[in-house]
Design an enzyme around this catalytic site. Structure first.
Site, PDB file in Angstrom:
ATOM      1  N   LYS A 176       0.951  -1.187  -0.036  1.00  0.00           N
ATOM      2  CA  LYS A 176      -0.100   0.058  -0.058  1.00  0.00           C
ATOM      3  C   LYS A 176       0.852   1.097   0.029  1.00  0.00           C
ATOM      4  CE  LYS A 176      -4.443  -1.839   2.016  1.00  0.00           C
ATOM      5  NZ  LYS A 176      -5.304  -1.691   2.989  1.00  0.00           N
TER       6      LYS A 176
ATOM      7  N   LYS B 230     -11.561  -6.911  -7.015  1.00  0.00           N
ATOM      8  CA  LYS B 230     -12.372  -5.859  -7.075  1.00  0.00           C
ATOM      9  C   LYS B 230     -11.621  -4.960  -7.589  1.00  0.00           C
ATOM     10  CE  LYS B 230     -11.968  -5.324  -2.018  1.00  0.00           C
ATOM     11  NZ  LYS B 230     -12.629  -5.343  -0.708  1.00  0.00           N
TER      12      LYS B 230
ATOM     13  N   LYS C  27      -6.920 -14.461  -9.755  1.00  0.00           N
ATOM     14  CA  LYS C  27      -8.090 -14.366  -8.926  1.00  0.00           C
ATOM     15  C   LYS C  27      -9.046 -12.983  -9.300  1.00  0.00           C
ATOM     16  CE  LYS C  27      -8.872 -13.529  -3.940  1.00  0.00           C
ATOM     17  NZ  LYS C  27      -8.543 -12.900  -2.777  1.00  0.00           N
TER      18      LYS C  27
END
Ligand code: TRP
Length: 333
Positions: free
Chosen positions: A115, A200, A197
């Site tokens: 992040k 989102k 995978k």
């Protein structure tokens, strides 16, 4: 009766749109576990602000997520469903646990490093402290088990370390939680890149089906899904990842086995196959979306859920926090 059940804790951030992968992996799991355990389910809005959020959107997404979970079958009468920021004990315990956590440990966290590189302009203290807040969430409720995705493994391990550290310095205070990693089984991959995978935040928005997608969008995305040139609907993840992923999706949404699913499309072309997969997904999501919309129009009800959940959570959390304050020497009235 209640006391014999084990305590389960889980939380989800009210950010981004959830995909059908999240539905199968996390939401359905919450529903399935609510009878067996004494469940605390939180909407982690305090974690969400470690990345800059639009305030109006954050508020809206909080209610949308609450409504979605209830629409999917999470029952506020069976579990404690609440908003993290409504229980001040989370921030309070996180502060104490900060003093039992080393800077070096936090700097080494994979998610913090990821992040930090994604949000290089905003590497704030909260982002680094994220795992400690998560430890506070879990430890406040004396959780026995925490179901999470494999991406949360390091966070669960540090939670256990912090709990053990505190228990060893003072005396047993926190239950040391067990992580339960989701079973693979219903793993859903990206429709455009079937080796990855479904996520989102994937690169191609056509690769993921969101819980909010309408019927036309769902059918269109499945129509464009990547397959292969063989024209054979057969489950073979290694050689036919696209087709196999579609078969998995069809199988879980229609509650049929893979073999039954294969049989449904014997001798049929990919066009018919993709349309059928899209239809079963759209048919499943339609009533959930309708129920979510109905709940979102009933703000009074949603508020009452949060109020009741928040009060119950506060009671449990305060008990732990008082113990902690006593042990560390905070003078209490
Ligand atoms: N970090 C988790 C996620 O992004 C959400 C979360 C916050 C959580 N607190 C938690 C999960 C406590 C389990 C237990 O998925």
């Amino acid at each position: 009766m209640e006391k014999t059940k084990k305590i389960l804790y889980s939380a989800v951030q009210p950010t981004n749109n959830l995909t059908i992968g999240n539905y199968l992996g996390a939401i359905k799991n919450w529903v399935a576990l609510q009878d067996e355990y004494d469940c605390f389910y939180a909407i982690a809005n305090m974690h969400a602000i470690t990345v800059r959020q639009n305030p109006a959107e954050l508020r809206q997404k909080t209610l949308a997520l609450l409504a979605l979970y209830i629409a999917c079958g999470v029952d506020p009468e069976k579990c404690t469903l609440y908003l993290q920021s409504h229980v001040p004990c989370h921030a309070e315990l996180a502060w104490v646990l900060n003093t039992f956590t080393y800077v070096g440990e936090m700097e080494r966290m994979t998610q913090f490093k990821d992040k930090s590189s994604k949000h290089a302009d905003n590497i704030n203290m909260g982002l680094m402290d994220y795992p400690v807040l998560m430890a506070a969430d879990i430890l406040l409720y004396q959780a026995d088990v925490v179901p999470v995705g494999i991406d949360q493994r390091q966070h669960l391990e540090i939670t256990r370390d912090i709990a053990n550290r505190f228990n060893n310095i003072y005396s047993p205070t926190f239950t040391v939680p067990e992580a339960v990693y989701q079973k693979v089984g219903a793993k859903i991959n990206d429709l455009q890149e079937p080796l990855k995978k479904m996520s989102k935040s994937g690169e191609n928005p056509n690769g993921a089906i969101f819980m909010t997608d309408d019927r036309d969008t769902i059918l269109r995305k499945f129509k464009r899904a990547v397959t292969d040139s063989e024209m054979l609907v057969k489950y073979d993840p290694e050689n036919k990842p696209g087709v196999s992923n579609l078969l998995s999706i069809y199988s879980v949404f229609s509650e049929k086995t893979i073999q039954q699913a294969e049989a449904d499309f014997e001798g049929k072309g990919y066009g018919d196959f993709k349309l059928a997969v899209g239809e079963v997904v759209a048919d499943k999501l339609a009533p959930i979306q309708a129920e979510q919309a109905r709940l979102l129009a009933d703000k009074k009800y949603l508020d009452s859920v949060l109020l009741k959940g928040g009060e119950a959570a506060y009671k449990a959390a305060r008990r732990t926090l008082s113990k902690v304050y006593k042990k560390i020497g905070f003078y209490q009235l």
